[in-house]
Design a protein around this motif. Structure first.
Motif, PDB file in Angstrom:
ATOM      1  N   VAL A 108      64.939  14.982  -0.917  1.00 44.42           N
ATOM      2  CA  VAL A 108      63.964  16.048  -0.642  1.00 44.42           C
ATOM      3  C   VAL A 108      64.141  17.193  -1.644  1.00 44.42           C
ATOM      4  N   VAL A 109      63.003  17.600  -2.196  1.00 48.45           N
ATOM      5  CA  VAL A 109      62.985  18.721  -3.122  1.00 48.45           C
ATOM      6  C   VAL A 109      62.345  19.896  -2.393  1.00 48.45           C
ATOM      7  N   ASN A 122      55.629  26.056  -1.485  1.00 51.22           N
ATOM      8  CA  ASN A 122      55.378  25.535  -0.142  1.00 51.22           C
ATOM      9  C   ASN A 122      55.454  26.544   0.986  1.00 51.22           C
ATOM     10  N   PHE A 174      56.356  11.736   5.032  1.00 49.49           N
ATOM     11  CA  PHE A 174      57.725  11.528   4.574  1.00 49.49           C
ATOM     12  C   PHE A 174      58.624  12.676   5.053  1.00 49.49           C
ATOM     13  N   THR A 175      58.116  13.895   4.974  1.00 52.27           N
ATOM     14  CA  THR A 175      58.975  15.043   5.324  1.00 52.27           C
ATOM     15  C   THR A 175      59.129  15.195   6.841  1.00 52.27           C
ATOM     16  N   ASP A 180      47.469  17.196  -4.856  1.00 53.01           N
ATOM     17  CA  ASP A 180      48.459  17.477  -3.806  1.00 53.01           C
ATOM     18  C   ASP A 180      49.707  18.087  -4.442  1.00 53.01           C
ATOM     19  N   ASP A 181      50.587  18.583  -3.594  1.00 54.19           N
ATOM     20  CA  ASP A 181      51.806  19.202  -4.131  1.00 54.19           C
ATOM     21  C   ASP A 181      52.812  18.142  -4.572  1.00 54.19           C
ATOM     22  N   PHE A 182      53.064  17.129  -3.710  1.00 59.45           N
ATOM     23  CA  PHE A 182      54.083  16.117  -3.998  1.00 59.45           C
ATOM     24  C   PHE A 182      53.502  14.715  -3.922  1.00 59.45           C
ATOM     25  N   ALA A 236      55.348  11.130  -3.146  1.00 58.21           N
ATOM     26  CA  ALA A 236      56.612  10.449  -2.825  1.00 58.21           C
ATOM     27  C   ALA A 236      56.321   8.964  -2.645  1.00 58.21           C
ATOM     28  N   ASN A 237      56.023   8.542  -1.425  1.00 54.22           N
ATOM     29  CA  ASN A 237      55.672   7.128  -1.211  1.00 54.22           C
ATOM     30  C   ASN A 237      54.170   6.868  -1.345  1.00 54.22           C
ATOM     31  N   GLY A 238      53.429   7.934  -1.515  1.00 58.50           N
ATOM     32  CA  GLY A 238      51.988   7.775  -1.739  1.00 58.50           C
ATOM     33  C   GLY A 238      51.167   7.662  -0.463  1.00 58.50           C
ATOM     34  N   GLU A 239      51.776   7.942   0.679  1.00 60.21           N
ATOM     35  CA  GLU A 239      51.056   7.799   1.958  1.00 60.21           C
ATOM     36  C   GLU A 239      49.899   8.797   2.066  1.00 60.21           C
ATOM     37  N   ALA A 240      50.147  10.036   1.672  1.00 57.04           N
ATOM     38  CA  ALA A 240      49.097  11.056   1.786  1.00 57.04           C
ATOM     39  C   ALA A 240      47.920  10.677   0.882  1.00 57.04           C
ATOM     40  N   LYS A 250      58.049  12.291  -7.249  1.00 58.05           N
ATOM     41  CA  LYS A 250      59.444  11.871  -7.108  1.00 58.05           C
ATOM     42  C   LYS A 250      59.516  10.435  -7.631  1.00 58.05           C
TER      43      LYS A 250
HETATM   44  P1  5GP Z   1      53.922  10.790   0.327  1.00 58.55           P
HETATM   45  O1  5GP Z   1      52.759  10.794   1.220  1.00 58.55           O
HETATM   46  O2  5GP Z   1      53.584  10.565  -1.123  1.00 58.55           O
HETATM   47  O3  5GP Z   1      55.038   9.916   0.806  1.00 58.55           O
HETATM   48  O4  5GP Z   1      54.543  12.250   0.397  1.00 58.55           O
HETATM   49  C1  5GP Z   1      53.805  13.326  -0.101  1.00 58.55           C
HETATM   50  C2  5GP Z   1      53.595  14.371   0.950  1.00 58.55           C
HETATM   51  O5  5GP Z   1      54.804  14.625   1.665  1.00 58.55           O
HETATM   52  C3  5GP Z   1      53.183  15.653   0.282  1.00 58.55           C
HETATM   53  O6  5GP Z   1      51.938  16.045   0.806  1.00 58.55           O
HETATM   54  C4  5GP Z   1      54.269  16.662   0.595  1.00 58.55           C
HETATM   55  O7  5GP Z   1      53.747  17.664   1.425  1.00 58.55           O
HETATM   56  C5  5GP Z   1      55.332  15.897   1.363  1.00 58.55           C
HETATM   57  N1  5GP Z   1      56.576  15.665   0.571  1.00 58.55           N
HETATM   58  C6  5GP Z   1      57.089  14.461   0.222  1.00 58.55           C
HETATM   59  N2  5GP Z   1      58.272  14.598  -0.375  1.00 58.55           N
HETATM   60  C7  5GP Z   1      58.506  15.930  -0.439  1.00 58.55           C
HETATM   61  C8  5GP Z   1      59.608  16.698  -0.956  1.00 58.55           C
HETATM   62  O8  5GP Z   1      60.607  16.207  -1.499  1.00 58.55           O
HETATM   63  N3  5GP Z   1      59.499  18.037  -0.844  1.00 58.55           N
HETATM   64  C9  5GP Z   1      58.421  18.635  -0.261  1.00 58.55           C
HETATM   65  N4  5GP Z   1      58.430  19.968  -0.211  1.00 58.55           N
HETATM   66  N5  5GP Z   1      57.383  17.940   0.260  1.00 58.55           N
HETATM   67  C10 5GP Z   1      57.426  16.596   0.167  1.00 58.55           C
END
Ligand code: 5GP
Length: 196
Positions: free
Chosen positions: A19-20, A27, A100-101, A125-127, A129-133, A157
Protein backbone atom coordinates in the motif's frame (compact mmCIF):
# COMPACT_ATOMS: atom_id res chain seq x y z
CA UNK A 1 6.05 12.58 -14.35
CA UNK A 2 8.90 14.14 -12.45
CA UNK A 3 6.93 16.23 -9.94
CA UNK A 4 4.66 13.30 -9.03
CA UNK A 5 7.60 10.92 -8.64
CA UNK A 6 9.29 13.46 -6.34
CA UNK A 7 6.11 13.91 -4.32
CA UNK A 8 5.79 10.14 -3.83
CA UNK A 9 9.46 9.91 -2.85
CA UNK A 10 9.35 12.82 -0.44
CA UNK A 11 5.81 12.73 0.89
CA UNK A 12 4.50 9.20 0.23
CA UNK A 13 4.52 6.45 2.86
CA UNK A 14 4.86 2.75 2.13
CA UNK A 15 2.62 0.55 4.25
CA UNK A 16 3.39 -3.15 4.53
CA UNK A 17 4.39 -4.58 1.17
CA UNK A 18 1.65 -3.28 -1.06
CA UNK A 19 0.00 0.00 0.00
CA UNK A 20 1.21 3.44 -1.00
CA UNK A 21 -0.18 6.18 1.21
CA UNK A 22 -0.38 9.57 -0.44
CA UNK A 23 -2.86 11.21 1.92
CA UNK A 24 -0.77 14.33 2.34
CA UNK A 25 -1.06 15.41 -1.30
CA UNK A 26 -3.59 13.31 -3.23
CA UNK A 27 -6.01 11.25 -1.14
CA UNK A 28 -6.93 13.38 1.85
CA UNK A 29 -5.24 16.74 1.60
CA UNK A 30 -4.91 17.72 -2.05
CA UNK A 31 -1.92 19.59 -3.43
CA UNK A 32 -3.84 21.60 -5.98
CA UNK A 33 -0.78 22.74 -7.92
CA UNK A 34 0.35 19.14 -8.31
CA UNK A 35 -3.17 17.94 -9.18
CA UNK A 36 -3.32 20.67 -11.83
CA UNK A 37 0.01 19.53 -13.31
CA UNK A 38 -1.23 15.92 -13.30
CA UNK A 39 -4.32 16.99 -15.22
CA UNK A 40 -2.20 18.86 -17.76
CA UNK A 41 0.08 15.86 -18.24
CA UNK A 42 -2.81 13.45 -18.81
CA UNK A 43 -4.56 15.93 -21.10
CA UNK A 44 -1.39 16.39 -23.18
CA UNK A 45 -1.20 12.64 -23.78
CA UNK A 46 -4.84 12.42 -24.95
CA UNK A 47 -5.29 15.84 -26.56
CA UNK A 48 -5.69 14.45 -30.10
CA UNK A 49 -8.11 11.67 -29.18
CA UNK A 50 -11.38 13.58 -29.23
CA UNK A 51 -12.15 12.88 -25.56
CA UNK A 52 -15.69 14.04 -24.76
CA UNK A 53 -16.02 13.00 -21.15
CA UNK A 54 -13.90 11.82 -18.21
CA UNK A 55 -15.15 8.88 -16.14
CA UNK A 56 -13.83 8.15 -12.67
CA UNK A 57 -15.03 6.63 -9.41
CA UNK A 58 -15.62 8.44 -6.15
CA UNK A 59 -13.90 9.71 -4.20
CA UNK A 60 -10.20 9.92 -4.75
CA UNK A 61 -10.28 9.95 -8.56
CA UNK A 62 -12.40 13.09 -8.69
CA UNK A 63 -9.68 15.71 -8.10
CA UNK A 64 -7.45 14.57 -10.95
CA UNK A 65 -10.44 13.85 -13.19
CA UNK A 66 -11.43 17.49 -12.73
CA UNK A 67 -8.01 18.94 -13.52
CA UNK A 68 -7.72 16.68 -16.57
CA UNK A 69 -11.15 17.80 -17.78
CA UNK A 70 -10.17 21.45 -17.32
CA UNK A 71 -6.99 20.92 -19.32
CA UNK A 72 -9.03 19.27 -22.09
CA UNK A 73 -11.26 22.36 -22.38
CA UNK A 74 -13.74 21.87 -19.53
CA UNK A 75 -15.30 18.66 -20.76
CA UNK A 76 -17.67 16.97 -18.26
CA UNK A 77 -16.56 14.65 -15.48
CA UNK A 78 -18.79 11.76 -14.46
CA UNK A 79 -17.93 9.92 -11.28
CA UNK A 80 -19.41 6.53 -10.53
CA UNK A 81 -21.12 6.56 -7.14
CA UNK A 82 -20.54 3.97 -4.48
CA UNK A 83 -22.88 5.17 -1.77
CA UNK A 84 -26.56 5.09 -1.00
CA UNK A 85 -28.51 4.08 -4.15
CA UNK A 86 -31.45 6.24 -3.03
CA UNK A 87 -29.25 9.18 -3.83
CA UNK A 88 -28.85 8.14 -7.47
CA UNK A 89 -31.42 7.92 -10.26
CA UNK A 90 -33.07 4.52 -10.72
CA UNK A 91 -32.02 4.44 -14.35
CA UNK A 92 -28.41 3.47 -13.88
CA UNK A 93 -25.62 1.31 -15.21
CA UNK A 94 -24.05 -0.72 -12.43
CA UNK A 95 -20.93 -2.78 -11.89
CA UNK A 96 -19.45 -4.68 -8.97
CA UNK A 97 -16.02 -3.52 -7.84
CA UNK A 98 -13.79 -5.22 -5.30
CA UNK A 99 -11.79 -2.61 -3.42
CA UNK A 100 -8.15 -3.46 -2.85
CA UNK A 101 -7.79 -0.93 -0.03
CA UNK A 102 -11.07 -1.67 1.78
CA UNK A 103 -11.17 -5.39 0.88
CA UNK A 104 -14.89 -5.25 0.26
CA UNK A 105 -17.04 -5.47 -2.82
CA UNK A 106 -19.35 -2.62 -3.70
CA UNK A 107 -21.75 -1.62 -6.44
CA UNK A 108 -20.87 1.44 -8.47
CA UNK A 109 -23.59 3.30 -10.33
CA UNK A 110 -23.74 5.79 -13.17
CA UNK A 111 -26.89 7.52 -14.36
CA UNK A 112 -27.59 6.28 -17.90
CA UNK A 113 -28.18 9.76 -19.23
CA UNK A 114 -24.60 10.87 -18.50
CA UNK A 115 -22.77 8.33 -20.67
CA UNK A 116 -24.27 7.96 -24.11
CA UNK A 117 -23.75 5.66 -27.06
CA UNK A 118 -20.61 6.44 -29.06
CA UNK A 119 -19.30 8.96 -26.51
CA UNK A 120 -15.50 9.02 -26.39
CA UNK A 121 -14.57 8.53 -22.76
CA UNK A 122 -11.25 8.64 -20.92
CA UNK A 123 -11.08 6.84 -17.58
CA UNK A 124 -9.00 8.64 -14.94
CA UNK A 125 -8.17 7.37 -11.46
CA UNK A 126 -5.63 7.89 -8.72
CA UNK A 127 -4.24 4.32 -8.50
CA UNK A 128 -4.09 1.21 -10.64
CA UNK A 129 -3.50 -1.95 -8.61
CA UNK A 130 -5.39 -5.08 -9.69
CA UNK A 131 -7.49 -3.11 -12.14
CA UNK A 132 -10.83 -3.84 -10.46
CA UNK A 133 -11.97 -0.21 -10.41
CA UNK A 134 -11.07 0.29 -14.08
CA UNK A 135 -12.73 -3.04 -14.99
CA UNK A 136 -15.94 -1.81 -13.35
CA UNK A 137 -15.79 1.50 -15.21
CA UNK A 138 -15.10 -0.32 -18.49
CA UNK A 139 -18.11 -2.52 -17.87
CA UNK A 140 -20.26 0.61 -17.52
CA UNK A 141 -18.87 1.97 -20.80
CA UNK A 142 -19.69 -1.31 -22.55
CA UNK A 143 -23.25 -1.25 -21.18
CA UNK A 144 -23.61 2.32 -22.50
CA UNK A 145 -21.97 1.39 -25.84
CA UNK A 146 -19.58 4.26 -25.29
CA UNK A 147 -16.04 4.25 -26.65
CA UNK A 148 -13.11 3.79 -24.31
CA UNK A 149 -10.26 6.07 -25.37
CA UNK A 150 -7.89 4.91 -22.64
CA UNK A 151 -7.21 4.84 -18.93
CA UNK A 152 -4.92 7.30 -17.15
CA UNK A 153 -3.78 6.88 -13.57
CA UNK A 154 -1.50 8.85 -11.32
CA UNK A 155 0.18 5.82 -9.75
CA UNK A 156 0.42 2.31 -11.13
CA UNK A 157 1.60 -0.40 -8.77
CA UNK A 158 3.73 -2.42 -11.16
CA UNK A 159 3.88 -5.40 -8.83
CA UNK A 160 0.12 -5.92 -9.14
CA UNK A 161 -1.45 -7.31 -12.28
CA UNK A 162 -3.96 -4.66 -13.36
CA UNK A 163 -1.76 -2.68 -15.75
CA UNK A 164 -0.38 -5.76 -17.46
CA UNK A 165 -3.82 -7.29 -17.89
CA UNK A 166 -5.43 -4.13 -19.26
CA UNK A 167 -2.59 -3.56 -21.75
CA UNK A 168 -2.85 -7.19 -22.87
CA UNK A 169 -6.53 -6.48 -23.60
CA UNK A 170 -5.44 -3.61 -25.84
CA UNK A 171 -6.41 -0.79 -23.46
CA UNK A 172 -4.19 2.26 -23.75
CA UNK A 173 -2.96 2.79 -20.19
CA UNK A 174 -1.03 5.87 -19.12
CA UNK A 175 0.52 5.92 -15.66
CA UNK A 176 2.40 8.98 -14.48
CA UNK A 177 4.41 7.08 -11.87
CA UNK A 178 5.03 3.38 -11.36
CA UNK A 179 5.84 1.83 -8.01
CA UNK A 180 7.85 -1.36 -8.40
CA UNK A 181 7.98 -2.42 -4.76
CA UNK A 182 7.63 -1.37 -1.16
CA UNK A 183 10.48 -2.51 1.05
CA UNK A 184 10.85 -1.66 4.75
CA UNK A 185 8.47 1.25 4.30
CA UNK A 186 10.47 2.54 1.35
CA UNK A 187 8.67 3.12 -1.93
CA UNK A 188 10.73 1.92 -4.88
CA UNK A 189 9.79 3.89 -7.99
CA UNK A 190 10.51 2.90 -11.56
CA UNK A 191 12.69 5.45 -13.39
CA UNK A 192 10.62 7.59 -15.71
CA UNK A 193 10.17 6.12 -19.19
CA UNK A 194 9.30 7.76 -22.49
CA UNK A 195 5.50 7.78 -22.93
CA UNK A 196 3.66 5.22 -25.01
P1 5GP B 1 -7.63 -1.64 -8.28
O1 5GP B 1 -9.08 -1.50 -8.48
O2 5GP B 1 -6.80 -1.32 -9.49
O3 5GP B 1 -7.24 -2.94 -7.63
O4 5GP B 1 -7.23 -0.56 -7.19
C1 5GP B 1 -7.35 0.80 -7.50
C2 5GP B 1 -8.24 1.51 -6.53
O5 5GP B 1 -7.94 1.13 -5.19
C3 5GP B 1 -8.00 2.99 -6.65
O6 5GP B 1 -9.23 3.61 -6.97
C4 5GP B 1 -7.48 3.44 -5.31
O7 5GP B 1 -8.42 4.28 -4.70
C5 5GP B 1 -7.33 2.18 -4.47
N1 5GP B 1 -5.91 1.78 -4.25
C6 5GP B 1 -5.33 0.63 -4.66
N2 5GP B 1 -4.09 0.52 -4.19
C7 5GP B 1 -3.86 1.66 -3.49
C8 5GP B 1 -2.71 2.13 -2.76
O8 5GP B 1 -1.65 1.51 -2.65
N3 5GP B 1 -2.84 3.34 -2.17
C9 5GP B 1 -3.99 4.07 -2.25
N4 5GP B 1 -4.00 5.25 -1.63
N5 5GP B 1 -5.09 3.64 -2.92
C10 5GP B 1 -5.02 2.45 -3.54
Amino acid sequence: MKELIEAIQNRGVGIGRDVVKVDSFLNHRIDVALATRIGQEIAAAFKDDGVECILTVEASGIAVALTTAQALGNIPVVFAKKGDPRNVSADVYTAQVYSFTHQTSSTIRVDRSYITEGMRVLIVDDFLANGEAIDGLMSILRQARAELVGAAVCVEKGFQEGGKRLRAQGVRVLSLATVDAIRDGQIILRPEEPRA
